[in-house]
Design an enzyme around this catalytic site. Structure first.
Site, PDB file in Angstrom:
ATOM      1  N   HIS A  17      -1.844  -1.451   4.950  1.00 34.47           N
ATOM      2  CA  HIS A  17      -3.081  -2.121   4.530  1.00 34.47           C
ATOM      3  C   HIS A  17      -3.491  -1.656   3.131  1.00 34.47           C
ATOM      4  O   HIS A  17      -3.759  -2.480   2.242  1.00 34.47           O
ATOM      5  CB  HIS A  17      -4.199  -1.803   5.529  1.00 34.47           C
ATOM      6  CG  HIS A  17      -5.513  -2.413   5.164  1.00 34.47           C
ATOM      7  ND1 HIS A  17      -5.908  -3.664   5.598  1.00 34.47           N
ATOM      8  CD2 HIS A  17      -6.543  -1.957   4.388  1.00 34.47           C
ATOM      9  CE1 HIS A  17      -7.099  -3.950   5.110  1.00 34.47           C
ATOM     10  NE2 HIS A  17      -7.508  -2.927   4.361  1.00 34.47           N
ATOM     11  N   GLU A  18      -3.524  -0.346   2.944  1.00 28.78           N
ATOM     12  CA  GLU A  18      -3.929   0.195   1.640  1.00 28.78           C
ATOM     13  C   GLU A  18      -2.876  -0.080   0.568  1.00 28.78           C
ATOM     14  O   GLU A  18      -3.212  -0.250  -0.607  1.00 28.78           O
ATOM     15  CB  GLU A  18      -4.191   1.699   1.751  1.00 28.78           C
ATOM     16  CG  GLU A  18      -5.289   2.084   2.736  1.00 28.78           C
ATOM     17  CD  GLU A  18      -6.622   1.408   2.444  1.00 28.78           C
ATOM     18  OE1 GLU A  18      -6.862   1.016   1.278  1.00 28.78           O
ATOM     19  OE2 GLU A  18      -7.425   1.249   3.381  1.00 28.78           O
ATOM     20  N   HIS A  21      -3.673  -3.355  -1.013  1.00 28.69           N
ATOM     21  CA  HIS A  21      -4.716  -3.217  -2.039  1.00 28.69           C
ATOM     22  C   HIS A  21      -4.137  -2.592  -3.315  1.00 28.69           C
ATOM     23  O   HIS A  21      -4.414  -3.058  -4.423  1.00 28.69           O
ATOM     24  CB  HIS A  21      -5.851  -2.329  -1.524  1.00 28.69           C
ATOM     25  CG  HIS A  21      -6.708  -2.965  -0.476  1.00 28.69           C
ATOM     26  ND1 HIS A  21      -7.211  -4.242  -0.591  1.00 28.69           N
ATOM     27  CD2 HIS A  21      -7.163  -2.486   0.721  1.00 28.69           C
ATOM     28  CE1 HIS A  21      -7.940  -4.525   0.479  1.00 28.69           C
ATOM     29  NE2 HIS A  21      -7.923  -3.479   1.288  1.00 28.69           N
TER      30      HIS A  21
END
Length: 350
Positions: A17-18, A21
C-alpha cells in the site's frame, strides 16, 4: 508460527500500500522523507534514494511521509518544487489513489496465482434434501449430481443456485444417479434464507444442500485473468456493500472485527494451506484498499475529497476546516478500531 505468518502478511499488505504512494509520489517529483512499516519506536532504519526506510515496533500500520504533508499537523505545508503541496490537485489525487490501487493489484496477482493452480469449487452434488421441499416431492435424493438445468450444463454449485434463484417457471433437471441419468421436473419455491451479511432475504430454492464435494475449476491461461478480475471485483463489491450496510445499520455493529480477528483468521488460513492463505490475504488486501478510499479525512479518501474540492472551487480547503475535519477523522478511526477490538475481545470471551 501462525501468528508470525499473520503479522508478516499484514506487514506485506501495508508495504505494498505504502509502496503505491511512494512510487506515485516519486513519479510526480515529490520528495519522500520517510517510508515506515509500523508505528512507534523505530527498530531498524536505512537511508536509500534520499528516503529513510524504517521498521517500527508496532507492525499494525505504516506511512509514507512526503515533504509538505503531515497528518499529525495538517497546517504544516511547504510549496517547494519537490513538495507534495506544490502539485496540482489531479497529481495529488494520483498519489493518494496509488496506495489503494496497489492493494487491488496485489489482490489480482494473488487471485491470478490461485487461478493458475486450479482452484477448487463446489460441485453440484446434493448432500441433503429438505422434507416436503420441491426437491423431495420431485424425487431428488442425496448424492444426486445436477448435470443440466433447462439444457444448460451445470459446472458448479453456485452456478446451479443462481439459475434456480433467477428462474420464473418450472425447471427441467438432468440428474446423474449412479450410472444412470434421470429427467426431473420441479418448480422452485420462495423461502427465507440468510445472505453473506447475515440478513434474512427471500430467495427461490428447491430445498437441497451441498454434499461438500469439490473439483478443480478448469481455466485456460487467459481464463485465469478473467477469474482474477472477477474475484477482485467480487471482493471489492462485497466489502463496499458491507461497509454501506454497516453505516446504514442494516448489519449490526457487533459484526465489525478488529486486528485480533484479522490475525486469528490469517493464522487459521495459513495452517490450512497456501491457497487458503492467498485467498484470505487477497481479501484483506482489497479490504485495505476499499477502507482507505472512504471519505474520512485521516484516510486517503478524505484527502482525495479535499483535492476534489480544490479542483471544483479552485481554492484549498481552509486551514481551520482541514484541521477540524482531520481531528474528527482520527476520532472516527480510533472509535472504529476500539469497537473492532471490543468485539474481538467479546468473541474470545465466548
Amino acid at each position: 508460527m501462525g501468528i508470525f505468518t499473520a503479522l508478516l502478511v499484514l506487514s506485506a499488505l501495508i508495504f505494498f500500500h505504502e509502496l503505491g504512494h511512494y512510487t506515485a509520489a516519486r513519479l510526480m517529483g515529490v520528495y519522500v522523507e520517510v517510508f515506515s512499516i509500523g508505528f512507534g519506536k523505530r527498530v531498524a532504519t536505512i537511508k536509500k534514494w534520499g528516503t529513510e526506510w524504517s521498521i517500527a515496533l508496532i507492525p499494525l500500520g505504516g506511512y509514507v511521509r512526503m515533504k509538505g504533508q503531515d497528518d499529525l499537523d495538517p497546517a504544516k505545508k511547504s510549496y517547494d518544487s519537490d513538495s507534495y503541496n506544490s502539485k496540482t490537485p489531479l497529481q495529488k489525487i494520483f498519489i493518494l489513489f496509488a496506495g489503494p490501487l496497489a492493494n487491488f493489484l496485489l489482490a489480482f496477482v494473488l487471485y491470478f496465482t490461485i487461478g493458475l493452480s486450479g482452484p477448487q469449487e463446489l460441485s453440484p452434488v446434493i448432500g441433503k434434501v429438505v422434507q416436503d421441499s420441491p426437491a423431495m416431492k420431485a424425487g431428488l435424493e442425496a448424492n444426486d449430481e445436477i448435470v443440466t438445468i433447462n439444457g444448460v450444463k451445470i459446472k458448479s454449485w453456485n452456478e446451479m443456485a443462481e439459475l434456480i434463484a433467477g428462474s420464473d417457471s418450472a425447471l427441467s433437471l438432468e440428474v446423474k444417479r449412479g450410472q444412470y441419468l434421470h429427467q426431473i421436473l420441479l418448480t422452485p419455491e420462495m423461502n427465507e434464507t440468510q445472505n453473506m451479511y447475515g440478513e434474512t432475504v427471500q430467495r427461490k430454492m428447491i430445498g437441497i444442500s451441498a454434499a461438500g464435494v469439490t473439483h478443480p475449476k478448469e481455466l485456460s491461461f487467459f481464463g485465469t485473468f478473467e477469474y482474477a478480475y472477477d474475484q477482485t471485483v467480487f471482493a471489492s463489491t462485497m466489502i463496499f456493500t458491507g461497509v454501506k450496510k454497516l453505516i446504514l445499520g442494516e448489519v449490526p455493529a457487533d459484526q465489525l472485527g478488529g486486528v485480533i480477528s484479522i490475525v486469528k483468521l490469517t493464522s487459521d488460513a495459513s495452517e490450512i494451506g497456501w491457497i487458503s492463505l492467498f485467498f484470505f490475504t487477497a481479501l484483506i488486501s482489497v479490504n485495505l484498499g476499499v477502507l482507505n478510499l472512504l471519505p474520512i479525512p485521516a484516510l486517503d479518501g478524505g484527502h482525495i475529497m479535499f483535492n476534489l474540492y480544490e479542483m471544483i472551487f479552485h481554492k484549498e480547503v481552509s486551514e481551520k476546516v482541514m484541521v477540524n475535519l482531520t481531528i474528527a477523522g482520527w476520532v472516527i478511526l480510533f472509535g472504529l478500531m476500539g469497537l473492532g477490538l471490543f468485539n474481538d475481545i467479546n468473541r474470545l470471551a465466548g
